[in-house]
Enzyme design. Structure first.
Site, mmCIF file in Angstrom:
data_model
loop_
_atom_site.group_PDB
_atom_site.id
_atom_site.type_symbol
_atom_site.label_atom_id
_atom_site.label_comp_id
_atom_site.label_asym_id
_atom_site.label_seq_id
_atom_site.Cartn_x
_atom_site.Cartn_y
_atom_site.Cartn_z
ATOM 1 N N GLU A 1 33.615 132.316 -19.416
ATOM 2 C CA GLU A 1 32.374 131.611 -19.744
ATOM 3 C C GLU A 1 32.040 130.685 -18.586
ATOM 4 O O GLU A 1 32.933 130.094 -17.962
ATOM 5 C CB GLU A 1 32.543 130.781 -21.020
ATOM 6 C CG GLU A 1 31.310 129.933 -21.301
ATOM 7 C CD GLU A 1 31.269 129.337 -22.702
ATOM 8 O OE1 GLU A 1 32.324 129.203 -23.329
ATOM 9 O OE2 GLU A 1 30.161 129.014 -23.160
ATOM 10 N N CYS B 1 29.558 129.520 -26.275
ATOM 11 C CA CYS B 1 28.331 128.835 -26.694
ATOM 12 C C CYS B 1 27.187 129.087 -25.716
ATOM 13 O O CYS B 1 26.017 128.941 -26.081
ATOM 14 C CB CYS B 1 28.580 127.344 -26.806
ATOM 15 S SG CYS B 1 29.756 126.931 -28.081
ATOM 16 N N ASN C 1 28.229 134.744 -31.089
ATOM 17 C CA ASN C 1 29.483 134.136 -30.633
ATOM 18 C C ASN C 1 30.272 133.593 -31.811
ATOM 19 O O ASN C 1 31.092 134.278 -32.386
ATOM 20 C CB ASN C 1 29.180 133.027 -29.606
ATOM 21 C CG ASN C 1 30.407 132.216 -29.258
ATOM 22 O OD1 ASN C 1 31.473 132.778 -29.084
ATOM 23 N ND2 ASN C 1 30.278 130.906 -29.178
ATOM 24 N N GLU C 2 29.958 132.358 -32.187
ATOM 25 C CA GLU C 2 30.734 131.662 -33.237
ATOM 26 C C GLU C 2 29.836 131.368 -34.413
ATOM 27 O O GLU C 2 29.902 130.284 -34.956
ATOM 28 C CB GLU C 2 31.177 130.304 -32.695
ATOM 29 C CG GLU C 2 32.437 130.245 -32.060
ATOM 30 C CD GLU C 2 32.919 128.869 -31.638
ATOM 31 O OE1 GLU C 2 32.162 127.880 -31.667
ATOM 32 O OE2 GLU C 2 34.066 128.828 -31.276
#
Ligand code: AHR
Length: 658
Positions: free
Chosen positions: A44, A242, A373-374
């Site tokens: 990332e 993120c 993603n999350e």
């Protein structure tokens, strides 16, 4: 008499304490396959991992696209706030708001006194003595200027490289030259001087080391990519994290803006620019010089499967949580379909053609794609199912990775898993940033997972030893050892756990936002953390199939502070045993290889050990060897071998069995 009693008691106690432990590895019971992708990496752009890190560009804000177009640049002999005559002035000009590369810099030089502009690099520029640097820029001469002069200067202002480029013509042209450095400097700057009076427009001012990964022009930092290759990763998950989600949907990561000619890639504020007030970085933007083509190429270079993660129509739920309305989701889904075409499509398809033009006619053979993603909650699943339907209809062979939220348990996690089971999800991404004690206690986490349910991707995890400041802890040995202990549980459950990756991967020592991280670097060098070595030992000793390893009939999951797992490598006929001793005491362990067809007597057992008694030990750039692997060997007897497992140590033992 009294003393004799105490003496006997002491002997009994010490025998109990130091009694040899017996572990049994059943060589005949070849179990689940360890997926070739099992141990991967998660990249990332956080902590200056891409711009200022692996992407070797040395000029920050090369195309004047930051929110403040002159950020990173200085005019030492001009007073911007004075109307009096200056030697010159740099004025950012907007070409058009509708194109990717919106701005350029107009330089008005008023006299011949040597007006200059200086770029400060990413916390300086790492320059090495004797190395060549590729300098390039776009320019259009309005009036008067015939030559542009370049210098690399050190922190005390001395010049360590010089070059000049003749310029002419009032249309945009690209100019190039090579600068050779006469000295090493970790924090050099690029100075551009104009000797003639006149006006010139500049854009895409760029400086790269010539010596990049695989010698690619304008490529990646060789030392950092080598560290990734040395991890032997099974996959690369990218570009986040993120960063995929964005603070708002407008600021989400959009892969289409990261491919094609670099001057046409639209810069974007990095979401880690402002995320943590205590570690903000106002100069953190994404140039996308490292874009989706480069991520695919990197994965291919290091023999890893690419695993792109795409925005699913939701901005980060820790920030705005903005949602795309369901009747406006099509462009997001189309992005996913187009990405698959970009990676795998024929050269005459729309996106396959772009891949070909970028120099890669052969498909990248993309097999995995991640949706979100999350994310958590119903909004995620409403959107997720639309993506899955569209992808599977067109690309039924594509394996889809789904999210289970930001934590390894709790309401969001339970709801997520419940939905994903109902939807027959294939691979579920779990994230955990927890204290070392959690990791040790969770070595059994996957023992009870449904063997017929979705497979697990432990996509982001790291032990954090300070719960209150979860993103500011150190890469201490106690964290790394707890991860090693936990990972015996990942390996033992390889029938359920298909992929795993530590997070985050990189951090610049002068520009990080989140710690711990697997690799720390500055502008010239890098250091492998203890956690790096743990990951590397697992990846390089992954084997092909799980073998049962037990003590007194049970898996070894923390009894007497010991954790163990075993695999066989069917290609090399080697048994590989991993043992973590998280206690302070040394323990003698007898490893009995049950079911051998042939005695292993006199076979060499190769042992790699990570150990220090200093639980707070950290590898740093200044002292990189606080925790490093040590090699040794013992000789097997008829049916196995004995190992003296020191306290606070992790062992990998390999021996041939056929
Ligand atoms: O790894 C850092 C961040 O942690 C990732 O961006 C995110 O997915 C997680 O919360």
């Amino acid at each position: 008499m009294k003393y004799l009693g105490i003496f006997i008691a002491l002997i009994v106690c010490s025998q109990l304490l130091f009694a040899q432990k017996n572990f049994v590895v059943d060589v005949n019971k070849v179990g689940a396959e360890v997926q070739p992708e099992m141990y991967g990496i998660f990249f990332e752009d956080i902590n200056f991992a891409a711009d200022g890190g692996i992407y070797a560009e040395l000029v920050k804000n090369r195309s004047f696209e930051f929110d403040e177009p002159l950020m990173g640049w200085k005019e030492p002999n001009s007073n911007r706030h004075s109307l009096n005559v200056n030697s010159g002035r740099a004025i950012p000009i907007t070409k058009s708001e509708d194109i990717a590369n919106r701005h350029f810099l107009r330089i008005n030089v008023n006299d011949g006194s040597g007006y200059s502009i200086i770029n400060e690099g990413f916390r300086g520029m790492g320059i090495k003595e004797g190395e060549n640097y590729d300098l390039s820029f776009m320019a259009s001469v309005e009036t008067g200027i015939n030559q542009v002069n370049f210098e690399l200067i050190t922190t005390d202002g001395s010049t360590i490289s010089k070059g000049s480029v003749a310029v002419n013509g009032n249309s945009w042209q690209t100019y190039e030259t090579t600068l050779t450095a006469s000295a090493t400097c970790p924090k050099a700057k690029l100075k551009i001087t104009f000797a003639d009076k006149g006006t010139i427009d500049l854009d895409m001012v760029s400086l790269f080391p010539e010596d990049t990964w695989l010698g690619r022009k304008k490529g990646m930092r060789k030392d950092l990519v080598q560290l990734l290759a040395d991890l032997n990763p099974g996959f690369v998950r990218f570009p986040g994290g993120c960063i995929v989600e964005g603070r708002t949907l407008k600021k989400r990561y959009q892969w289409k803006t990261t491919v094609g000619p670099i001057e046409n890639r639209q810069n974007l504020i990095n979401r880690w620019n402002t995320e943590f007030s205590y570690r903000s970085a106002s100069d953190y933007f994404q140039s996308f010089g490292l874009g989706f083509f480069e991520y695919f190429q990197l994965s291919e270079d290091i023999g890893a499967e690419p695993l792109p993660i795409l925005n699913c129509g939701m901005a980060c739920q820790y920030n705005t949580g903005e949602l795309v309305p369901m009747d406006e989701i099509d462009p997001y889904v189309q992005d996913a379909l187009d990405l698959i075409e970009f990676a795998n499509g024929p050269v005459d398809s729309e996106w396959g053609k772009l891949r070909t033009e970028m120099g890669h006619p052969k498909p990248f053979n993309l097999k995995f794609i991640g949706i979100g993603n999350e994310q958590w909650g119903k909004d995620y699943f409403d959107r997720y199912v639309v993506f899955v339907k569209a992808i599977k209809e067109k690309y039924p062979e594509m394996k889809i990775v789904s999210g289970s939220g930001p934590s390894p348990n709790g309401e969001y996690f339970d709801y997520g898993w419940d939905q994903l089971k109902k939807l027959n999800a294939e691979i579920v991404d779990e994230h955990y940033y927890k204290p070392p004690e959690w990791f040790k206690a969770n070595a059994t986490r996957y023992d009870s997972y449904d063997r017929n349910g979705p497979k697990v991707f432990a996509g982001e995890y790291a032990a954090h030893n300070k719960a209150e400041a979860h993103a500011m802890t150190k890469n201490t040995w106690d964290c790394a050892l707890s991860e090693a202990a936990f990972m015996t549980g990942l390996e033992r459950n390889a029938d359920v756990v298909y992929m795993t990756s530590y997070a985050p991967l990189f951090a610049h020592v002068d520009a990080w936002q989140w710690a711990p991280d697997l690799i720390w670097f500055d502008n010239l060098s890098a250091v492998r953390t203890a956690n790096y070595y743990v990951q590397q030992l697992y990846a390089k000793n992954a084997g092909t199939n799980v073998l049962p390893i037990t003590s007194e009939g049970a898996s070894i999951t923390g009894q007497n502070n010991l954790y163990a797992s075993a695999v066989i490598d069917e290609n090399t006929s080697e048994v590989i045993v991993k043992i973590a001793n998280t206690g302070d005491e040394a323990q003698e362990i007898n490893i009995d290889l049950k079911g051998l067809k042939k005695s292993v007597k006199k076979e060499e057992v190769k042992i790699t050990c990570l150990h220090t008694d200093q639980s707070e030990a950290v590898n740093t750039l200044e002292a990189p060897n606080a925790v490093v692997p040590n090699q040794s060997s013992v000789t097997a007897d008829k049916n196995g071998f004995v190992i003296e497992a020191q306290g606070n140590a992790f062992y990998v033992c390999r021996l041939k069995v056929k």
